[in-house]
Write a protein that holds these residues in place. Structure first.
Motif, PDB file in Angstrom:
ATOM      1  N   MET A  77      -7.028   1.393  10.122  1.00 19.45           N
ATOM      2  CA  MET A  77      -5.776   1.730  10.779  1.00 19.45           C
ATOM      3  C   MET A  77      -5.471   0.715  11.876  1.00 19.45           C
ATOM      4  SD  MET A  77      -4.331   3.961   9.315  1.00 19.45           S
ATOM      5  CE  MET A  77      -4.009   5.548   8.719  1.00 19.45           C
ATOM      6  N   GLY A  78      -5.987  -0.497  11.712  1.00 17.08           N
ATOM      7  CA  GLY A  78      -5.695  -1.555  12.675  1.00 17.08           C
ATOM      8  C   GLY A  78      -4.245  -1.996  12.569  1.00 17.08           C
ATOM      9  N   THR A  79      -3.833  -2.838  13.512  1.00 17.54           N
ATOM     10  CA  THR A  79      -2.422  -3.213  13.597  1.00 17.54           C
ATOM     11  C   THR A  79      -1.921  -3.932  12.346  1.00 17.54           C
ATOM     12  OG1 THR A  79      -2.983  -3.696  15.867  1.00 17.54           O
ATOM     13  CG2 THR A  79      -0.740  -4.132  15.191  1.00 17.54           C
ATOM     14  N   ALA A  80      -2.696  -4.920  11.885  1.00 19.67           N
ATOM     15  CA  ALA A  80      -2.250  -5.683  10.724  1.00 19.67           C
ATOM     16  C   ALA A  80      -2.114  -4.754   9.528  1.00 19.67           C
ATOM     17  CB  ALA A  80      -3.234  -6.807  10.435  1.00 19.67           C
ATOM     18  N   HIS A  82      -1.651  -1.519   9.684  1.00 19.47           N
ATOM     19  CA  HIS A  82      -0.569  -0.570   9.950  1.00 19.47           C
ATOM     20  C   HIS A  82       0.778  -1.145   9.523  1.00 19.47           C
ATOM     21  CE1 HIS A  82       1.630   2.659  12.003  1.00 19.47           C
ATOM     22  NE2 HIS A  82       2.455   1.706  12.415  1.00 19.47           N
ATOM     23  N   VAL A  83       1.067  -2.396   9.939  1.00 20.99           N
ATOM     24  CA  VAL A  83       2.385  -2.928   9.599  1.00 20.99           C
ATOM     25  C   VAL A  83       2.479  -3.252   8.107  1.00 20.99           C
ATOM     26  CG1 VAL A  83       2.821  -3.857  11.911  1.00 20.99           C
ATOM     27  CG2 VAL A  83       1.866  -5.349  10.168  1.00 20.99           C
ATOM     28  N   ARG A  84       1.341  -3.275   7.428  1.00 21.37           N
ATOM     29  CA  ARG A  84       1.398  -3.557   6.005  1.00 21.37           C
ATOM     30  C   ARG A  84       1.117  -2.328   5.139  1.00 21.37           C
ATOM     31  NH1 ARG A  84       0.397  -8.770   3.409  1.00 21.37           N
ATOM     32  NH2 ARG A  84       0.787 -10.450   4.877  1.00 21.37           N
ATOM     33  N   ARG A 124     -10.802   1.279  13.087  1.00 19.78           N
ATOM     34  CA  ARG A 124      -9.859   0.549  13.931  1.00 19.78           C
ATOM     35  C   ARG A 124      -9.509  -0.802  13.329  1.00 19.78           C
ATOM     36  NH1 ARG A 124     -12.922  -0.242  19.270  1.00 19.78           N
ATOM     37  NH2 ARG A 124     -14.545  -0.861  17.838  1.00 19.78           N
ATOM     38  N   CYS A 125     -10.476  -1.527  12.808  1.00 18.95           N
ATOM     39  CA  CYS A 125     -10.209  -2.864  12.255  1.00 18.95           C
ATOM     40  C   CYS A 125     -11.523  -3.406  11.733  1.00 18.95           C
ATOM     41  CB  CYS A 125      -9.660  -3.796  13.332  1.00 18.95           C
ATOM     42  SG  CYS A 125      -9.459  -5.506  12.777  1.00 18.95           S
ATOM     43  N   PHE A 126     -11.505  -3.913  10.518  1.00 14.49           N
ATOM     44  CA  PHE A 126     -12.720  -4.506   9.965  1.00 14.49           C
ATOM     45  C   PHE A 126     -12.766  -6.002  10.199  1.00 14.49           C
ATOM     46  CE2 PHE A 126     -12.302  -0.699   7.221  1.00 14.49           C
ATOM     47  CZ  PHE A 126     -13.497  -0.117   7.539  1.00 14.49           C
ATOM     48  N   GLY A 127     -11.737  -6.530  10.851  1.00 13.25           N
ATOM     49  CA  GLY A 127     -11.699  -7.980  11.023  1.00 13.25           C
ATOM     50  C   GLY A 127     -11.410  -8.679   9.710  1.00 13.25           C
ATOM     51  N   ALA A 128     -10.824  -7.974   8.777  1.00 23.80           N
ATOM     52  CA  ALA A 128     -10.433  -8.575   7.504  1.00 23.80           C
ATOM     53  C   ALA A 128      -8.912  -8.478   7.406  1.00 23.80           C
ATOM     54  CB  ALA A 128     -11.106  -7.845   6.347  1.00 23.80           C
ATOM     55  N   CYS A 129      -8.277  -8.655   8.542  1.00 21.30           N
ATOM     56  CA  CYS A 129      -6.842  -8.382   8.694  1.00 21.30           C
ATOM     57  C   CYS A 129      -5.981  -9.242   7.774  1.00 21.30           C
ATOM     58  CB  CYS A 129      -6.416  -8.623  10.125  1.00 21.30           C
ATOM     59  SG  CYS A 129      -7.666  -8.212  11.338  1.00 21.30           S
ATOM     60  N   MET A 131      -6.231  -9.666   4.750  1.00 21.34           N
ATOM     61  CA  MET A 131      -5.971  -9.045   3.455  1.00 21.34           C
ATOM     62  C   MET A 131      -5.519  -7.586   3.620  1.00 21.34           C
ATOM     63  SD  MET A 131      -9.843  -9.236   2.129  1.00 21.34           S
ATOM     64  CE  MET A 131     -10.935  -7.873   2.451  1.00 21.34           C
TER      65      MET A 131
END
Ligand code: FMN
Ligand code: SF4
Ligand code: FES
Ligand code: FES
Lengths: 162, 563, 286
Positions: A77-80, A82-84, A124-129, A131
């Motif tokens: 559910m990270g930002t990148a 979320h917007v995608r 929060r984010c896997f740092g694979a934003c 993709m």
């Protein structure tokens, strides 16, 4: 978790720095959650108050006090993401797994299907934003996920359309 | 005896060069998290099968990520005497064709992204690969790369991050050797001060000054810590720095520990990065074997150890006092400063402690090797050096971008990122994660540096740039961030714990079309209060997404509220 | 600030002048400004400050404006130390504006607390715009403001560590592990004494102390061997008595405070008549 395994885990931490979180993290990784008896044993062995351990386990989102299902699905559910379209992916997963959005008491999102096969969580984010949107199942990352590609991915984990 | 093996750098350098430029073709698969997840793992396994069947005429290895994440999985081909060729969007099914071509001294042209005849590893080593393959575009002619300047990412995607020899081959650990054997600690601090390096963790505090304060703090037991919590969602440069070039971080910490006078360093690494943890553990073990960690490093009287501490999922633990609490086994609830970490009584186990971000540490070796003045010429006067940004969201070319500080958002989003994905119009970017703000496209001539981002209501943060296009609803974005911050609030102080919750409730109400103009006023007042009265940076900065969207996209709020 | 620092060694603390709302006052150098200001009668609201504990700075109500080199900033008075010439204002329009919003947040968070209602009203805030938290089976009766005093006293002063914060963010509550009775609780009741909103419910009945707010834990009370009254938790009296040397400990064990005072007085008289005293009380370790 039996006492010997716990002793083993504890013995690997020779420095106080990062010790408690490290041990709790290993318990979480091995068991899929932090069982109460493990917490109580740990409290006695390390002479750390149970209230402190309970505070840690409920504060950090990596820990869970509830057992999880056979497969753990985590939606980023990270930002990148979320917007995608992560919201749509999460909704599609809830629908495919037959999970209702539950109100939480502790602020952690973790729901397990009735047959105990799947647990759905968010991260929060896997740092694979790059993709995004990203879904992780049992440690494997899937990128560019859409509601349409989900059934195929879940199929690898024994999910069948009912 | 302890007798740490004295680092035999020349031998390792030679061995590393033989691996980077072997006398037979070398195939390196990009296996950072993104490459692996995009199918790099399968590609690698397929190469193993096919090459293994044909003997050892080809060297198969791994490399990190060069940053062009949209084009993953990538494979580097090095044929002796020929340029290094980067193949992109490689599928396991392509592997057979690639191996056949390579065995014939060729590369599959249609898969080629670019060629690299020679690569400057900045610290004095340039690897000359060779000429030919002229039909393939040059690296510097690829638009995604042509505006970039690789300093921190100089090795990423070229060397094998799991092999210390290759790092040494491209100039690695030379700076540590210079610092420890030829420089006084004060001179090291002075060099970092001269470089103008500012902390890459968000606030931009001068690194040399922080080192000097910690060095001067009383007591002979001190710690240095690397903040690898990378909590901003949508930011992943630290992950790549650790996965693609872990030794650079270790070298930076060795130099810093020597300068500050610390014998123990800790890396606080988030649990969500298992590959980064594995690679760093491996790198630390290798450095220890080579005598670069442990006792009497480089035969000097300096001892230093690094230990990894894993986080457990709490954004607030990126905040310095919460991070310390977390390492000490407590919940990450910040406490008021002073005492600061650098003060006695304020750091880890109450010892003076220097905390720096991953990328801050990674900048150190090149500063020592090339000099502070060299570094200070990159970027602008008050914002020296380069910064790595993760350019993600609704942008065409997603990836990691390294540019000199002061580069404009226009360059980053349009020249490098090629604007919106699928030809859509870009509306805004969000920088600095949950603590940052949304910057509208009309302000894209803003130079990206600490002060200018603050001026438009945002912050640098750790370097995440999330692009929003015409379809993105900015009120939803504000709500997204407030929801995030509410869930990550530690709950200690009331403005953040309760204030953010009520901000979220208000935004939900507005999104549902039930809000009023009065709610917008309350929203503004709440945001203002949270910003001014919260205890730590999380609460103080969490209103930024609301305040900036209210300032720049008020009409989107207006369209949602009842008249 | 520990006792050692406050001049037990004989060096008097340096006195400094600070200016509170334009009025000059004396304070010890390094003294917590909130404490000095309260002594001077300043009306600074506060919920989480306690002189015997480390500065905590959570309730944010004690924010004051500090003037420094002509620049002003807002800081919490409970974490601010007195220095020569320090100038603070407690009631600027800015302070009032933000403080009022904080009071509104408290009124929504602890809607059942009369203490909060009265405190807010004293500063002119009588209603809240925000949705009130309704939790019908809250063991703290909708009155907890998470000032953390109970947790800190239990852990830092009593060393019992029976209660702690659970969860985080807006889900944070104070409780025992699993919200059940906790055997670490010695029943001292310090938590209830220190709670500014009287949210913690404790009851003594039938020789037991019942910790209603802490999972209903029960602690046996000690019964006075002379008058028969139940007077204090057994575990607590045992801990206190352990600090005394044997003769006195044996004399006083099992006595309630009233009977104990009488016994000590009797003893004093007896010893004085004999002309000389044994040292029963073990000197404090310094
Ligand atoms: C809520 C919050 C989260 C933070 N998260 C991070 C983080 O993930 N990584 C980081 O390096 N710094 C983070 N910071 C900043 C650190 O507190 C600290 O300033 C930084 O690590 C110092 O390193 P630098 O001087 O090298 O930038 C965060 C700060 C706050 C207030
Ligand atoms: S601002 Fe938020 S995260 Fe920081 S101390 Fe206050 S409640 Fe905790
Ligand atoms: S935002 Fe989803 S992986 Fe980073
Ligand atoms: S009394 Fe100062 S913040 Fe609570």
């Amino acid at each position: 978790m039996d006492e010997k395994t716990l002793d083993d885990v504890i013995s690997r931490y020779d420095s106080p720095s990062g010790r408690l979180l490290g041990i709790l993290g290993e318990i979480q990784n091995r068991e899929g959650y932090v069982p109460r008896d493990a917490l109580e044993m740990l409290s006695a062995k390390l002479d750390v108050r149970l209230s402190q351990l309970y505070g840690l386990v409920t504060f950090y989102s990596f820990f869970s006090l509830k057992p999880v299902g056979d497969h753990v699905i985590t939606v980023c559910m990270g930002t990148a993401c979320h917007v995608r379209g992560a919201v749509e992916v999460l909704a599609a997963l809830e629908q495919l797994l037959g999970i209702e959005d539950e109100a939480t008491q502790d602020g952690k999102f973790s729901v397990t299907t009735e047959d105990n096969r799947f647990t759905l969580e968010i991260a929060r984010c896997f740092g694979a934003c790059s993709m995004a949107p990203v879904v992780e199942i049992d440690g494997n990352l899937y990128g560019y996920v859409t509601p349409e590609t989900l059934p195929g991915i879940l199929g690898n984990y024994g999910w069948r359309e009912s | 005896m302890t007798g740490a093996a004295e680092a035999d750098l020349p031998a390792r350098e030679a061995a590393g060069l033989r691996k980077l430029k072997p006398d037979r073709p070398r195939i390196a698969v990009g296996l950072a998290t993104c490459g692996a997840a995009m199918g790099g793992d399968r590609v690698y396994r397929r190469f193993q099968e096919i090459i293994g069947a044909g003997g050892d005429d080809i060297m198969l290895t791994k490399t990190g990520c060069i940053g062009y994440c949209r084009e993953e999985p990538q494979v580097n081909i090095t044929i002796p005497g020929r340029p290094l060729v980067i193949l992109h969007r490689v599928d396991a099914d392509d592997v057979e064709e690639i191996v056949t071509a390579v065995r014939a001294g060729e590369v599959p042209y249609e898969m080629a992204l670019c060629r690299v005849p020679s690569w400057d590893h900045v610290t004095g080593t340039t690897v000359e690969y060779g000429g030919g393959f002229d039909r393939i575009p040059l690296y510097q002619d690829v638009r995604f790369f042509s505006h970039q300047k690789k300093v921190v990412l100089r090795n990423a995607g070229f060397i094998n991050p799991e092999d210390i020899d290759e790092y040494i081959a491209v100039g690695g650990y030379a700076a540590a050797k210079t610092a420890l054997t030829e420089m006084e600690p004060d001179a090291v601090v002075a060099e970092v001060e001269r470089s103008g390096l500012r902390g890459r963790g968000g606030a931009g505090f001068p690194t040399g000054l922080k080192w000097r304060i910690t060095r001067k703090a009383p007591g002979d037991e001190k710690y240095i810590i690397c903040n690898a919590d990378e909590g901003d969602p949508g930011a992943y440069m630290n992950r790549n720095e650790m996965e693609s070039d872990p030794h650079m971080l270790i070298e930076g910490m060795i130099i810093g520990a020597y300068a500050i006078g610390a014998r123990e360093g800790l890396i606080y690494l988030r649990a969500e990065y298992p590959l980064a943890i594995r690679r760093l553990e491996l790198a630390i073990a290798q450095a220890r074997t080579c005598g670069l960690l442990g006792e009497r490093i480089f035969g000097t009287g300096f001892d230093f150890e690094i230990r990894i501490v894993t986080g457990a999922g709490a954004f607030v633990c990126g905040e310095s006092t919460a991070l310390i609490a977390s390492i000490e086994g407590r919940t990450g609830r910040p406490h008021p400063r002073p005492p600061r970490l650098t003060d006695i009584g304020g750091g880890l186990w109450k010892k003076p402690t220097d905390l720096n971000n991953v990328e801050t540490w990674c900048n150190v070796p090149v500063i020592i090797q090339n000099g502070g003045d060299w570094y200070a010429r990159i970027g602008t006067e008050k914002n020296t050096g380069t910064k790595v940004f993760s350019l993600v969201g609704k942008v065409d070319r997603v990836g990691l971008v390294e540019v000199p500080l002061g580069t404009s958002l226009n360059t980053i989003v349009f020249d490098i990122g090629n604007g919106g994905s699928q030809g859509k119009k870009v509306k805004a970017v969000q920088t600095g994660g949950p603590s940052g703000g949304c910057i509208p496209v009309r302000l894209f001539d803003t130079p990206v540096d600490y002060e200018n981002l603050n001026r438009v209501g945002s912050i640098m943060g750790s370097g995440g740039i999330v692009v929003m296009d015409e379809e993105t609803n900015m009120v939803d974005i504000a709500r997204y961030f407030v929801n995030f911050a509410t869930g990550e609030s530690c709950g200690k102080c009331v403005p953040c714990r309760e204030g953010l919750k009520h901000t979220l409730l208000l935004l939900n109400k507005i999104m549902a079309g039930k809000g009023t103009e009065k709610d917008l006023d309350t929203l503004g007042l709440l945001a203002d209060t949270i910003q001014k009265t919260s205890l730590c940076g999380l609460g103080q900065l969490a209103p930024n997404p609301v305040l900036t969207t209210l300032a720049y996209f008020r009409e989107e709020y207006g369209a949602l509220v009842k008249k | 600030m520990t006792h050692e620092e406050i001049g037990l060694s004989g060096t008097p603390k340096k006195s400094v002048t600070i200016v509170i709302d334009g009025r000059k006052c004396r304070a010890d150098e390094g003294e917590i400004v909130l404490s000095a200001a309260l002594r001077e009668g300043a009306a600074i609201p506060h919920l989480c400050y306690e002189a015997s504990l480390d500065p905590y700075g959570a309730c944010r109500l004690c924010m004051v404006e500090v003037c420094h080199n002509g620049k002003t900033s807002m800081v919490t008075a409970c974490t601010l130390h007195a220095t020569e010439g320090l100038e603070i204002r407690t009631d600027t329009p800015e302070i009032v504006k933000y403080r009022n919003v904080l009071f509104e947040l408290y009124l929504a968070e602890a809607p059942k607390s009369d203490v909060i209602k009265e405190m807010a009203a004293r500063y002119g805030v009588t209603r809240t715009r925000f949705l009130k938290k309704i939790d019908t089976d809250d063991p703290l009766g909708g009155s907890c403001v998470l000032c953390g005093l109970c947790v800190r006293v239990c852990n830092e002063i009593m060393g019992a560590g029976a209660i702690g914060f659970v969860n985080r963010g807006p889900y944070t509550v104070v409780g025992t592990p699993f919200f059940e009775a906790n055997t670490d609780c010695i029943g001292c009741g310090a938590c209830a004494n220190v709670c500014p909103t009287h949210a913690i419910r404790i009851e003594d009945r039938d020789g037991e102390r019942v910790m209603h707010s802490w999972g209903g834990g029960r602690v046996r009370l000690a019964q006075c061997g002379v008058c028969g009254k139940y007077y204090a938790p057994g575990a607590l009296t045992a801990a206190t008595l352990a600090r005394l040397l044997p003769p006195l400990r044996d004399d006083l064990a099992g006595l309630c405070p009233a009977c104990r005072a009488k016994r000590i007085a009797d003893e004093e008289i007896r010893v004085n008549m004999r002309g000389g005293a044994d040292h029963h009380v073990r000197p404090r370790r310094s």
